[in-house]
Design a protein around this motif. Sequence first.
Motif, PDB file in Angstrom:
ATOM      1  N   VAL A 100      -2.697  -4.139   5.747  1.00 10.59           N
ATOM      2  CA  VAL A 100      -2.977  -2.706   5.643  1.00 10.59           C
ATOM      3  C   VAL A 100      -3.374  -2.271   4.243  1.00 10.59           C
ATOM      4  CG1 VAL A 100      -1.619  -1.999   7.648  1.00 10.59           C
ATOM      5  CG2 VAL A 100      -0.519  -2.159   5.408  1.00 10.59           C
ATOM      6  N   ASP A 101      -2.905  -2.955   3.196  1.00 10.02           N
ATOM      7  CA  ASP A 101      -3.238  -2.573   1.822  1.00 10.02           C
ATOM      8  C   ASP A 101      -4.256  -3.500   1.173  1.00 10.02           C
ATOM      9  OD1 ASP A 101      -1.560  -0.355   1.830  1.00 10.02           O
ATOM     10  OD2 ASP A 101       0.173  -1.569   1.264  1.00 10.02           O
ATOM     11  N   ILE A 102      -5.008  -4.215   1.986  1.00 11.78           N
ATOM     12  CA  ILE A 102      -5.956  -5.191   1.441  1.00 11.78           C
ATOM     13  C   ILE A 102      -6.963  -4.541   0.487  1.00 11.78           C
ATOM     14  CG2 ILE A 102      -7.551  -5.065   3.381  1.00 11.78           C
ATOM     15  CD1 ILE A 102      -8.021  -8.048   3.032  1.00 11.78           C
ATOM     16  N   SER A 103      -7.417  -3.337   0.800  1.00 15.95           N
ATOM     17  CA  SER A 103      -8.417  -2.692  -0.059  1.00 15.95           C
ATOM     18  C   SER A 103      -7.863  -2.406  -1.442  1.00 15.95           C
ATOM     19  CB  SER A 103      -8.955  -1.423   0.587  1.00 15.95           C
ATOM     20  OG  SER A 103      -7.931  -0.459   0.706  1.00 15.95           O
ATOM     21  N   SER A 104      -6.585  -2.073  -1.563  1.00 18.45           N
ATOM     22  CA  SER A 104      -6.028  -1.796  -2.893  1.00 18.45           C
ATOM     23  C   SER A 104      -5.892  -3.077  -3.716  1.00 18.45           C
ATOM     24  CB  SER A 104      -4.691  -1.061  -2.795  1.00 18.45           C
ATOM     25  OG  SER A 104      -3.731  -1.850  -2.151  1.00 18.45           O
ATOM     26  N   VAL A 105      -5.593  -4.192  -3.086  1.00 19.83           N
ATOM     27  CA  VAL A 105      -5.526  -5.461  -3.814  1.00 19.83           C
ATOM     28  C   VAL A 105      -6.925  -5.867  -4.268  1.00 19.83           C
ATOM     29  CG1 VAL A 105      -5.049  -7.929  -3.619  1.00 19.83           C
ATOM     30  CG2 VAL A 105      -3.436  -6.281  -2.709  1.00 19.83           C
ATOM     31  N   LEU A 106      -7.888  -5.820  -3.355  1.00 20.34           N
ATOM     32  CA  LEU A 106      -9.240  -6.241  -3.711  1.00 20.34           C
ATOM     33  C   LEU A 106      -9.889  -5.308  -4.728  1.00 20.34           C
ATOM     34  CD1 LEU A 106     -10.612  -7.510  -0.280  1.00 20.34           C
ATOM     35  CD2 LEU A 106      -9.717  -8.835  -2.205  1.00 20.34           C
ATOM     36  N   SER A 107      -9.520  -4.023  -4.715  1.00 20.30           N
ATOM     37  CA  SER A 107     -10.128  -3.077  -5.656  1.00 20.30           C
ATOM     38  C   SER A 107      -9.740  -3.363  -7.100  1.00 20.30           C
ATOM     39  CB  SER A 107      -9.760  -1.641  -5.294  1.00 20.30           C
ATOM     40  OG  SER A 107      -8.389  -1.394  -5.561  1.00 20.30           O
ATOM     41  N   THR A 108      -8.706  -4.150  -7.320  1.00 19.62           N
ATOM     42  CA  THR A 108      -8.314  -4.490  -8.687  1.00 19.62           C
ATOM     43  C   THR A 108      -9.179  -5.593  -9.274  1.00 19.62           C
ATOM     44  OG1 THR A 108      -6.660  -6.122  -8.014  1.00 19.62           O
ATOM     45  CG2 THR A 108      -5.910  -3.827  -8.265  1.00 19.62           C
ATOM     46  N   CYS A 109     -10.012  -6.216  -8.443  1.00 18.39           N
ATOM     47  CA  CYS A 109     -10.791  -7.346  -8.947  1.00 18.39           C
ATOM     48  C   CYS A 109     -12.251  -7.355  -8.522  1.00 18.39           C
ATOM     49  CB  CYS A 109     -10.143  -8.642  -8.505  1.00 18.39           C
ATOM     50  SG  CYS A 109     -10.182  -8.833  -6.718  1.00 18.39           S
ATOM     51  N   MET A 110     -12.648  -6.488  -7.603  1.00 20.69           N
ATOM     52  CA  MET A 110     -14.048  -6.507  -7.174  1.00 20.69           C
ATOM     53  C   MET A 110     -14.557  -5.096  -6.945  1.00 20.69           C
ATOM     54  SD  MET A 110     -14.186  -7.927  -3.208  1.00 20.69           S
ATOM     55  CE  MET A 110     -13.744  -9.562  -3.676  1.00 20.69           C
ATOM     56  N   ALA A 111     -15.838  -4.936  -7.223  1.00 23.44           N
ATOM     57  CA  ALA A 111     -16.466  -3.624  -7.102  1.00 23.44           C
ATOM     58  C   ALA A 111     -17.086  -3.451  -5.725  1.00 23.44           C
ATOM     59  CB  ALA A 111     -17.522  -3.455  -8.189  1.00 23.44           C
ATOM     60  N   VAL A 112     -16.249  -3.121  -4.746  1.00 27.82           N
ATOM     61  CA  VAL A 112     -16.713  -2.838  -3.394  1.00 27.82           C
ATOM     62  C   VAL A 112     -15.991  -1.591  -2.918  1.00 27.82           C
ATOM     63  CG1 VAL A 112     -16.764  -3.623  -0.989  1.00 27.82           C
ATOM     64  CG2 VAL A 112     -17.213  -5.239  -2.825  1.00 27.82           C
ATOM     65  N   ASP A 113     -16.757  -0.589  -2.512  1.00 24.94           N
ATOM     66  CA  ASP A 113     -16.164   0.620  -1.946  1.00 24.94           C
ATOM     67  C   ASP A 113     -15.854   0.335  -0.491  1.00 24.94           C
ATOM     68  OD1 ASP A 113     -15.471   3.078  -0.928  1.00 24.94           O
ATOM     69  OD2 ASP A 113     -17.241   4.129  -1.684  1.00 24.94           O
ATOM     70  N   TRP A 114     -14.600   0.081  -0.201  1.00 22.76           N
ATOM     71  CA  TRP A 114     -14.135  -0.302   1.131  1.00 22.76           C
ATOM     72  C   TRP A 114     -14.531   0.722   2.187  1.00 22.76           C
ATOM     73  CZ3 TRP A 114     -12.162  -4.976   2.176  1.00 22.76           C
ATOM     74  CH2 TRP A 114     -11.462  -5.176   3.365  1.00 22.76           C
ATOM     75  N   HIS A 115     -14.714   1.991   1.780  1.00 23.70           N
ATOM     76  CA  HIS A 115     -14.999   3.072   2.718  1.00 23.70           C
ATOM     77  C   HIS A 115     -16.487   3.402   2.832  1.00 23.70           C
ATOM     78  CE1 HIS A 115     -10.713   3.532   2.976  1.00 23.70           C
ATOM     79  NE2 HIS A 115     -10.660   3.622   1.658  1.00 23.70           N
ATOM     80  N   ALA A 116     -17.337   2.729   2.086  1.00 23.66           N
ATOM     81  CA  ALA A 116     -18.781   2.970   2.143  1.00 23.66           C
ATOM     82  C   ALA A 116     -19.383   2.343   3.399  1.00 23.66           C
ATOM     83  CB  ALA A 116     -19.457   2.385   0.906  1.00 23.66           C
ATOM     84  N   PRO A 117     -20.416   2.973   3.947  1.00 20.00           N
ATOM     85  CA  PRO A 117     -21.084   2.391   5.126  1.00 20.00           C
ATOM     86  C   PRO A 117     -21.585   0.959   4.889  1.00 20.00           C
ATOM     87  CG  PRO A 117     -21.838   4.640   4.760  1.00 20.00           C
ATOM     88  CD  PRO A 117     -20.987   4.266   3.576  1.00 20.00           C
ATOM     89  N   ALA A 118     -21.992   0.639   3.661  1.00 21.11           N
ATOM     90  CA  ALA A 118     -22.492  -0.707   3.358  1.00 21.11           C
ATOM     91  C   ALA A 118     -21.399  -1.769   3.460  1.00 21.11           C
ATOM     92  CB  ALA A 118     -23.107  -0.736   1.964  1.00 21.11           C
ATOM     93  N   ALA A 119     -20.133  -1.341   3.425  1.00 16.97           N
ATOM     94  CA  ALA A 119     -19.011  -2.284   3.515  1.00 16.97           C
ATOM     95  C   ALA A 119     -18.225  -2.099   4.808  1.00 16.97           C
ATOM     96  CB  ALA A 119     -18.092  -2.114   2.309  1.00 16.97           C
ATOM     97  N   ALA A 120     -18.830  -1.474   5.794  1.00 12.75           N
ATOM     98  CA  ALA A 120     -18.162  -1.226   7.079  1.00 12.75           C
ATOM     99  C   ALA A 120     -17.933  -2.547   7.824  1.00 12.75           C
ATOM    100  CB  ALA A 120     -19.025  -0.298   7.937  1.00 12.75           C
ATOM    101  N   PRO A 121     -16.978  -2.579   8.753  1.00 12.21           N
ATOM    102  CA  PRO A 121     -16.782  -3.787   9.549  1.00 12.21           C
ATOM    103  C   PRO A 121     -18.103  -4.271  10.171  1.00 12.21           C
ATOM    104  CG  PRO A 121     -14.972  -2.282   9.928  1.00 12.21           C
ATOM    105  CD  PRO A 121     -15.996  -1.535   9.087  1.00 12.21           C
ATOM    106  N   GLY A 122     -18.335  -5.578  10.070  1.00 14.48           N
ATOM    107  CA  GLY A 122     -19.567  -6.177  10.564  1.00 14.48           C
ATOM    108  C   GLY A 122     -20.644  -6.303   9.498  1.00 14.48           C
ATOM    109  N   ARG A 123     -20.372  -5.819   8.299  1.00 19.32           N
ATOM    110  CA  ARG A 123     -21.347  -5.870   7.206  1.00 19.32           C
ATOM    111  C   ARG A 123     -20.932  -6.924   6.175  1.00 19.32           C
ATOM    112  NH1 ARG A 123     -26.078  -3.302   7.454  1.00 19.32           N
ATOM    113  NH2 ARG A 123     -25.998  -3.170   5.198  1.00 19.32           N
TER     114      ARG A 123
END
Length: 170
Positions: A100-123
């Motif tokens: 459930v908190d995967i986006s907060s862990v990954l946000s500390t090391c990579m520049a990906v907006d988890w909530h952007a359409p470009a990073a939606a499931p299946g992308r």
Amino acid sequence: MASSDFTLSVADCPLIQVEGWDGTLSQFESSLSASLGAKLPASVGETVRHQSLLVIRIAPRRLWLALDDGTQAPTLAIDPDLGCSVCLGEGRVRFGLAGVDISSVLSTCMAVDWHAPAAAPGRAVQTSFHHVPVLLLRTGKTACDLIVPRTFSRSLHDWIMDHQASPAGS
């Protein structure tokens, strides 16, 4: 993210890169689509699942064919006048991450907006993870796969495990 629902799996990543030459893309894609028996993704970041194969457009003329672990690679007959293919699997590892908190862990090391359409499931999103180039495949609301270079897989694995265990990924 000291969460008990976090999971991290590591597996080999059978991967084939195919690329069409400039000026031959339409012909190349028609031939590849027919060879795979599948539609190809139209835009960079789009993915198409066909049986045990995930077709990922990583650049305008370049696709990655990611096979499920244990799957036999398709036989590709690529006309050398239209493009080429190369196996990348020996140099890549696939991490499967979920929680459930995967986006907060990954946000500390990579520049990906988890909530952007470009990073939606299946992308798919090309980025870097702790200064290492990776491909993030969003597989669900709280899950993703990372295709990482094998030479960095141990240090990236350790980094993820250390950061998921600390409060708020700090």
